[in-house]
Design a protein around this motif. Sequence first.
Motif, mmCIF file in Angstrom:
data_model
loop_
_atom_site.group_PDB
_atom_site.id
_atom_site.type_symbol
_atom_site.label_atom_id
_atom_site.label_comp_id
_atom_site.label_asym_id
_atom_site.label_seq_id
_atom_site.Cartn_x
_atom_site.Cartn_y
_atom_site.Cartn_z
ATOM 1 N N VAL A 34 0.838 -1.201 0.000
ATOM 2 C CA VAL A 34 0.000 0.000 0.000
ATOM 3 C C VAL A 34 0.870 1.247 0.000
ATOM 4 N N LYS A 35 1.912 1.252 0.826
ATOM 5 C CA LYS A 35 2.813 2.406 0.902
ATOM 6 C C LYS A 35 3.400 2.731 -0.471
ATOM 7 N N GLN A 36 3.810 1.710 -1.201
ATOM 8 C CA GLN A 36 4.434 1.925 -2.507
ATOM 9 C C GLN A 36 3.434 2.456 -3.529
ATOM 10 N N ILE A 37 2.236 1.900 -3.510
ATOM 11 C CA ILE A 37 1.211 2.345 -4.459
ATOM 12 C C ILE A 37 0.780 3.781 -4.152
ATOM 13 N N VAL A 38 0.615 4.095 -2.866
ATOM 14 C CA VAL A 38 0.241 5.453 -2.463
ATOM 15 C C VAL A 38 1.296 6.446 -2.936
ATOM 16 N N LYS A 39 2.563 6.100 -2.765
ATOM 17 C CA LYS A 39 3.638 6.994 -3.158
ATOM 18 C C LYS A 39 3.675 7.205 -4.666
ATOM 19 N N ALA A 40 3.310 6.164 -5.431
ATOM 20 C CA ALA A 40 3.388 6.245 -6.890
ATOM 21 C C ALA A 40 2.225 6.991 -7.524
ATOM 22 N N GLY A 202 -4.374 -11.165 -12.314
ATOM 23 C CA GLY A 202 -4.044 -12.362 -11.560
ATOM 24 C C GLY A 202 -2.979 -12.145 -10.506
ATOM 25 N N THR A 203 -2.355 -10.996 -10.502
ATOM 26 C CA THR A 203 -1.304 -10.697 -9.535
ATOM 27 C C THR A 203 -1.873 -10.628 -8.123
ATOM 28 N N LEU A 204 -1.247 -11.313 -7.180
ATOM 29 C CA LEU A 204 -1.647 -11.211 -5.778
ATOM 30 C C LEU A 204 -1.217 -9.846 -5.240
ATOM 31 N N TRP A 205 -2.022 -9.283 -4.337
ATOM 32 C CA TRP A 205 -1.793 -7.911 -3.914
ATOM 33 C C TRP A 205 -0.356 -7.634 -3.449
ATOM 34 N N PRO A 206 0.288 -8.484 -2.634
ATOM 35 C CA PRO A 206 1.655 -8.160 -2.204
ATOM 36 C C PRO A 206 2.651 -8.057 -3.357
ATOM 37 N N ASP A 207 2.300 -8.570 -4.530
ATOM 38 C CA ASP A 207 3.181 -8.503 -5.701
ATOM 39 C C ASP A 207 2.752 -7.422 -6.688
ATOM 40 N N PHE A 208 1.681 -6.699 -6.384
ATOM 41 C CA PHE A 208 1.157 -5.690 -7.313
ATOM 42 C C PHE A 208 2.039 -4.450 -7.240
ATOM 43 N N SER A 209 2.719 -4.139 -8.312
ATOM 44 C CA SER A 209 3.725 -3.080 -8.295
ATOM 45 C C SER A 209 3.209 -1.782 -8.915
ATOM 46 N N PRO A 210 3.876 -0.667 -8.622
ATOM 47 C CA PRO A 210 3.552 0.586 -9.312
ATOM 48 C C PRO A 210 3.670 0.454 -10.821
ATOM 49 N N ALA A 211 4.613 -0.381 -11.291
ATOM 50 C CA ALA A 211 4.767 -0.571 -12.739
ATOM 51 C C ALA A 211 3.525 -1.215 -13.333
ATOM 52 N N GLU A 212 2.949 -2.211 -12.650
ATOM 53 C CA GLU A 212 1.733 -2.843 -13.167
ATOM 54 C C GLU A 212 0.566 -1.867 -13.123
ATOM 55 N N LEU A 213 0.504 -1.070 -12.076
ATOM 56 C CA LEU A 213 -0.538 -0.044 -12.018
ATOM 57 C C LEU A 213 -0.406 0.899 -13.202
ATOM 58 N N GLY A 214 0.819 1.308 -13.525
ATOM 59 C CA GLY A 214 1.031 2.190 -14.666
ATOM 60 C C GLY A 214 0.578 1.564 -15.973
ATOM 61 N N THR A 215 0.825 0.265 -16.140
ATOM 62 C CA THR A 215 0.390 -0.432 -17.354
ATOM 63 C C THR A 215 -1.127 -0.455 -17.456
#
Length: 232
Positions: A34-40, A202-215
Amino acid sequence: MPLHVAIIMDGNGRWARNRGWPRLVGHRRGAERVKQIVKACPDLGVSHLTIYAFSTENWKRSTEEVLGLMTLFSRYIEREAEGLNAEGVRMRFIGDRAPLDGRLRRLMDGIEARTCGNDRLNLTVAINYGGRNELMRAARKLAEAAAQGVLTPEAITEETLAAALDTADLPDPDLVIRTSGETRISNYLLWQSAYAEYEFTGTLWPDFSPAELGTILDRFALRDRRFGAVKA
């Protein structure tokens, strides 16, 4: 790009189980994500982020897991309050707070007050939230107002109902994302997401990265949103 992204953060338990670890380890790792996604989000053009942390149905889980989650929520608020405020994040909560522990409610009230002037990112956390429960509580407010003669039944419109929801001062989500491969919305923002776009990964939440969010945001930008209209 979507201004408001809502996320169903699913898969913490499976992420931990796949590694032979307790479910709460997955939840702790999910909080770090969550911290990483919030920051991105601000750099990706997202001004509103709403995350589904605990549903009204999650009380059915084991007592150990529920208590662990509540402790995790409290620790997250305590540890991240200063950083969120420094980064210009406004944090608020939606859901029925009444059943929550008094200490957790005080922490929630405190960080809402502390960050209320921030506008770089609006972070909304859904705790003890369910779309049907929210609509029921909104209907009850309107019924009470009608019974007191403050509001006539004819005056109840989509706008007055929306104003009675937990999200009254938030824009509707443009995009709803669910992680972990499940393809249901699980009672999340039922009214608000009427015209949202959906993405299931299909990505599990702990593996969901800012890069995937950007895609995902890039794919959203290519969608043709007509809101029921037909282009001439």
